[in-house]
Motif scaffolding. Structure first.
Motif, short mmCIF file in Angstrom:
data_model
loop_
_atom_site.label_atom_id
_atom_site.label_comp_id
_atom_site.label_asym_id
_atom_site.label_seq_id
_atom_site.Cartn_x
_atom_site.Cartn_y
_atom_site.Cartn_z
N GLN A 49 -34.94 16.95 1.74
CA GLN A 49 -35.97 17.01 2.77
C GLN A 49 -35.77 15.89 3.80
N ASP A 50 -35.41 14.71 3.33
CA ASP A 50 -35.17 13.58 4.23
C ASP A 50 -34.01 13.86 5.18
N GLU A 51 -32.90 14.39 4.63
CA GLU A 51 -31.75 14.74 5.47
C GLU A 51 -32.14 15.81 6.49
N ALA A 52 -32.88 16.80 6.04
CA ALA A 52 -33.29 17.89 6.92
C ALA A 52 -34.21 17.38 8.03
N ASP A 53 -35.12 16.49 7.69
CA ASP A 53 -36.05 15.96 8.69
C ASP A 53 -35.32 15.18 9.79
N LYS A 54 -34.21 14.56 9.45
CA LYS A 54 -33.43 13.83 10.45
C LYS A 54 -32.46 14.75 11.19
N PHE A 55 -31.90 15.71 10.46
CA PHE A 55 -30.84 16.56 11.01
C PHE A 55 -31.37 17.65 11.95
N PHE A 56 -32.40 18.38 11.56
CA PHE A 56 -32.78 19.58 12.30
C PHE A 56 -33.30 19.33 13.71
N GLU A 113 -20.58 14.08 16.14
CA GLU A 113 -20.62 12.62 15.96
C GLU A 113 -22.04 12.15 15.60
N LYS A 114 -23.05 12.75 16.20
CA LYS A 114 -24.44 12.40 15.87
C LYS A 114 -24.79 12.86 14.46
N PHE A 115 -24.34 14.06 14.10
CA PHE A 115 -24.62 14.61 12.77
C PHE A 115 -24.00 13.73 11.69
N ARG A 116 -22.81 13.18 11.96
CA ARG A 116 -22.11 12.34 10.98
C ARG A 116 -22.90 11.09 10.62
N LYS A 117 -23.83 10.69 11.47
CA LYS A 117 -24.67 9.54 11.15
C LYS A 117 -25.76 9.92 10.15
N ILE A 118 -25.96 11.22 9.94
CA ILE A 118 -27.02 11.70 9.05
C ILE A 118 -26.44 12.38 7.81
N LEU A 119 -25.39 13.19 8.00
CA LEU A 119 -24.81 13.98 6.92
C LEU A 119 -23.34 13.65 6.73
N SER A 120 -22.83 13.98 5.56
CA SER A 120 -21.39 13.83 5.31
C SER A 120 -20.65 14.97 6.01
N ALA A 121 -19.35 14.81 6.15
CA ALA A 121 -18.53 15.86 6.76
C ALA A 121 -18.62 17.15 5.93
N LYS A 122 -18.66 17.01 4.62
CA LYS A 122 -18.78 18.18 3.75
C LYS A 122 -20.11 18.90 3.99
N GLN A 123 -21.18 18.14 4.14
CA GLN A 123 -22.47 18.76 4.40
C GLN A 123 -22.49 19.47 5.75
N ILE A 124 -21.85 18.89 6.75
CA ILE A 124 -21.78 19.52 8.07
C ILE A 124 -20.98 20.82 7.97
N TYR A 125 -19.91 20.79 7.20
CA TYR A 125 -19.13 22.00 6.94
C TYR A 125 -20.03 23.06 6.30
N GLN A 126 -20.81 22.66 5.32
CA GLN A 126 -21.69 23.61 4.63
C GLN A 126 -22.78 24.14 5.56
N VAL A 127 -23.26 23.30 6.46
CA VAL A 127 -24.23 23.74 7.46
C VAL A 127 -23.60 24.80 8.35
N GLN A 128 -22.38 24.55 8.83
CA GLN A 128 -21.68 25.51 9.69
C GLN A 128 -21.50 26.85 8.99
N LYS A 129 -21.08 26.77 7.75
CA LYS A 129 -20.86 27.99 6.96
C LYS A 129 -22.18 28.74 6.76
#
Length: 157
Positions: A49-56, A113-129
């Motif tokens: 929830q914390d990651e989502a609140d920052k990311f979305f 680059e902004k997303f990388r401050k919140i999520l890992s590269a793997k998580q960003i990959y999973q978000v894209q997928k």
């Protein structure tokens, strides 16, 4: 009797249309769409929830900016529908289309680059997928029940 016949005729005429719309989630408000997309991506990418609140907030900001660029592309493409459009005008339109598409790619890279401050590269990959799968699932849900998926070009030959 004529009214009853007319009523029955109208019901028969509209039945296929109503069946096609049955189960289709075509009338989502932008807020409903974002809520469904957020929940879907959160689950598939396993975001807290914390990651989502920052990311979305950033994610939807990017989507809004990309939508503006896409609207620009469509506006340019519609200008080319005029039969009197000259070759030079088509050239100018296409330059604008490609410039907008490249701007969209640069925008995505800057948000990565902004997303990388919140999520890992793997998580960003999973978000894209998850985002791609969300759109596929949404389109599948819009197809009338019993309507088979379109066949790939190779299978149609």
């Amino acid at each position: 009797m004529k009214k009853l016949f007319l009523l029955c005729l109208m019901m028969v005429a509209f039945t296929p249309w109503l069946q096609a719309a049955d189960g289709c989630d075509q009338h989502l408000s932008p807020q409903e769409f974002q809520a469904k997309q957020r929940a879907y991506i959160m689950e598939r990418a396993k975001l807290t929830q914390d990651e989502a609140d920052k990311f979305f907030p950033l994610y939807f900001e990017l989507q809004d900016k990309k939508r503006e660029l896409n609207d620009k592309v469509w506006k340019l493409l519609r200008q080319g529908e005029d039969e009197a459009t000259t070759e030079e005008q088509y050239n100018s339109l296409m330059e604008g289309v490609y410039d907008a598409r490249m701007a969209s790619d640069r925008l995505e890279k800057s948000y990565y680059e902004k997303f990388r401050k919140i999520l890992s590269a793997k998580q960003i990959y999973q978000v894209q997928k998850a985002e791609m799968q969300f759109h596929r699932d949404l389109l599948k849900g819009m197809r009338p029940k019993g309507d088979p998926a379109p066949k790939p070009k190779e299978a149609r030959k």
